[in-house]
Design a protein around this motif. Structure first.
Motif, PDB file in Angstrom:
ATOM      1  N   THR A 177      91.596  79.114  20.741  1.00  0.00           N
ATOM      2  CA  THR A 177      90.986  79.491  22.015  1.00  0.00           C
ATOM      3  C   THR A 177      89.894  78.528  22.440  1.00  0.00           C
ATOM      4  O   THR A 177      89.610  78.388  23.631  1.00  0.00           O
ATOM      5  CB  THR A 177      90.375  80.897  21.935  1.00  0.00           C
ATOM      6  N   GLY A 178      89.226  77.905  21.461  1.00  0.00           N
ATOM      7  CA  GLY A 178      88.091  77.053  21.767  1.00  0.00           C
ATOM      8  C   GLY A 178      86.830  77.819  22.101  1.00  0.00           C
ATOM      9  O   GLY A 178      85.813  77.224  22.455  1.00  0.00           O
ATOM     10  N   LEU A 179      86.878  79.162  21.957  1.00  0.00           N
ATOM     11  CA  LEU A 179      85.744  80.024  22.292  1.00  0.00           C
ATOM     12  C   LEU A 179      85.377  80.858  21.070  1.00  0.00           C
ATOM     13  O   LEU A 179      86.235  81.549  20.517  1.00  0.00           O
ATOM     14  CB  LEU A 179      86.089  80.939  23.464  1.00  0.00           C
ATOM     15  N   VAL A 180      84.104  80.818  20.673  1.00  0.00           N
ATOM     16  CA  VAL A 180      83.695  81.459  19.423  1.00  0.00           C
ATOM     17  C   VAL A 180      82.328  82.108  19.569  1.00  0.00           C
ATOM     18  O   VAL A 180      81.612  81.889  20.554  1.00  0.00           O
ATOM     19  CB  VAL A 180      83.645  80.437  18.260  1.00  0.00           C
ATOM     20  N   ALA A 181      81.982  82.905  18.573  1.00  0.00           N
ATOM     21  CA  ALA A 181      80.607  83.365  18.355  1.00  0.00           C
ATOM     22  C   ALA A 181      80.193  82.837  16.988  1.00  0.00           C
ATOM     23  O   ALA A 181      80.886  83.077  15.993  1.00  0.00           O
ATOM     24  CB  ALA A 181      80.527  84.886  18.403  1.00  0.00           C
TER      25      ALA A 181
ATOM     26  N   THR B 294      90.633  82.882  14.840  1.00  0.00           N
ATOM     27  CA  THR B 294      91.838  82.131  14.499  1.00  0.00           C
ATOM     28  C   THR B 294      91.511  81.002  13.528  1.00  0.00           C
ATOM     29  O   THR B 294      90.418  80.423  13.563  1.00  0.00           O
ATOM     30  CB  THR B 294      92.497  81.517  15.748  1.00  0.00           C
ATOM     31  N   ARG B 295      92.466  80.694  12.680  1.00  0.00           N
ATOM     32  CA  ARG B 295      92.286  79.575  11.755  1.00  0.00           C
ATOM     33  C   ARG B 295      92.069  78.266  12.508  1.00  0.00           C
ATOM     34  O   ARG B 295      91.306  77.407  12.089  1.00  0.00           O
ATOM     35  CB  ARG B 295      93.499  79.467  10.824  1.00  0.00           C
ATOM     36  N   ALA B 296      92.742  78.129  13.637  1.00  0.00           N
ATOM     37  CA  ALA B 296      92.602  76.908  14.434  1.00  0.00           C
ATOM     38  C   ALA B 296      91.180  76.774  14.975  1.00  0.00           C
ATOM     39  O   ALA B 296      90.626  75.663  15.021  1.00  0.00           O
ATOM     40  CB  ALA B 296      93.609  76.912  15.577  1.00  0.00           C
ATOM     41  N   ASP B 297      90.562  77.881  15.382  1.00  0.00           N
ATOM     42  CA  ASP B 297      89.188  77.813  15.864  1.00  0.00           C
ATOM     43  C   ASP B 297      88.210  77.528  14.730  1.00  0.00           C
ATOM     44  O   ASP B 297      87.197  76.843  14.931  1.00  0.00           O
ATOM     45  CB  ASP B 297      88.809  79.113  16.575  1.00  0.00           C
ATOM     46  N   VAL B 298      88.492  78.044  13.541  1.00  0.00           N
ATOM     47  CA  VAL B 298      87.661  77.702  12.377  1.00  0.00           C
ATOM     48  C   VAL B 298      87.692  76.192  12.152  1.00  0.00           C
ATOM     49  O   VAL B 298      86.657  75.546  11.944  1.00  0.00           O
ATOM     50  CB  VAL B 298      88.123  78.453  11.120  1.00  0.00           C
ATOM     51  N   ALA B 299      88.883  75.619  12.200  1.00  0.00           N
ATOM     52  CA  ALA B 299      89.019  74.173  11.995  1.00  0.00           C
ATOM     53  C   ALA B 299      88.241  73.396  13.049  1.00  0.00           C
ATOM     54  O   ALA B 299      87.588  72.388  12.741  1.00  0.00           O
ATOM     55  CB  ALA B 299      90.495  73.782  12.030  1.00  0.00           C
ATOM     56  N   ALA B 300      88.287  73.863  14.292  1.00  0.00           N
ATOM     57  CA  ALA B 300      87.558  73.178  15.365  1.00  0.00           C
ATOM     58  C   ALA B 300      86.062  73.189  15.105  1.00  0.00           C
ATOM     59  O   ALA B 300      85.365  72.187  15.329  1.00  0.00           O
ATOM     60  CB  ALA B 300      87.873  73.838  16.704  1.00  0.00           C
TER      61      ALA B 300
END
Length: 217
Positions: free
Chosen positions: A164-168, A179-185
């Motif tokens: 998503t590219g959107l996190v807290a 998401t694992r992908a957001d963790v990696a980012a």
């Protein structure tokens, strides 16, 4: 361009991480024990080096880190229900990575942990989960005391949804999914932010773009 050693280089987060590191101009060095992963990892832009996290000692880790500018500990024992692997991978692998980085003179170290592992484990908790939490807790404690330029990222429950590219991101962030992908980012981003050194943060899905969330650390 920096060379980034990724311990657990064929893990689910690591496979996303390689892409982000390459996009940022870095060279990921995927450390794996199975040579059959080489073609897949090289197709993602990673160099590949062989390292058995469980059977090899800190001197092998130091040799694997030679010539690298940072280490990311992304390994985990996996959901196999084996208590001992939580100790040998999640804790032992981290401890040997920390010592290996110290021996190799690699100061920058980012560790992927888990949310809430400093909280007491309730009575009656499943044994595998208890040992996992204790392993992550003790690995984080060792890294904080290591003298390295550390950052600890503590994701919530991991999912395989699209990035998503959107996190807290922050110490007071409550439990939720990510998401694992957001963790990696986020992991890729903190490597390039000196202000993230010495910081420990929970990570879940949110509404803040990754670069902004990391800068706010």
């Amino acid at each position: 361009m920096s060379r980034i050693a990724v311990v657990g280089g064929h893990g689910q987060i690591a496979l996303h991480l390689h892409r982000h590191l390459v996009a940022a101009g870095h060279t990921p060095v995927a450390l794996v024990r199975n040579p059959d992963y080489r073609a897949e990892l090289e197709s993602l832009g990673a160099e590949v080096a062989l390292l058995d996290i469980e059977s090899e000692e800190a001197d092998a880790f130091a040799a694997a880190f030679a010539g690298c500018d940072a280490v990311v500990f992304a390994a985990g024992g996996g959901p196999d229900g084996r208590v001992e692997r939580k100790r040998t991978v999640d804790l032992g692998g981290s401890l040997k990575s920390i010592e290996g980085a110290q021996r190799a003179g690699v100061a920058r170290f980012v560790q992927i942990s888990a949310i809430g592992v400093d909280e007491p484990v309730p009575d009656g908790t499943d044994e595998v989960w208890r040992v996992y939490v204790e392993a992550k807790r003790d690995a984080d404690s060792a890294l904080r005391a290591s003298g390295l330029d550390w950052t600890i990222i503590r994701p919530g429950r991991l999912t395989d949804e699209v990035e998503t590219g959107l996190v807290a991101l922050g110490e007071q962030v409550e439990r939720a999914e990510v998401t694992r992908a957001d963790v990696a980012a986020v992991v890729a981003a903190v490597l390039d932010v000196p202000g993230a050194i010495g910081k420990q943060a929970n990570l879940v899905a949110g509404d803040v773009p990754v670069p902004e969330a990391v800068a706010a650390l």
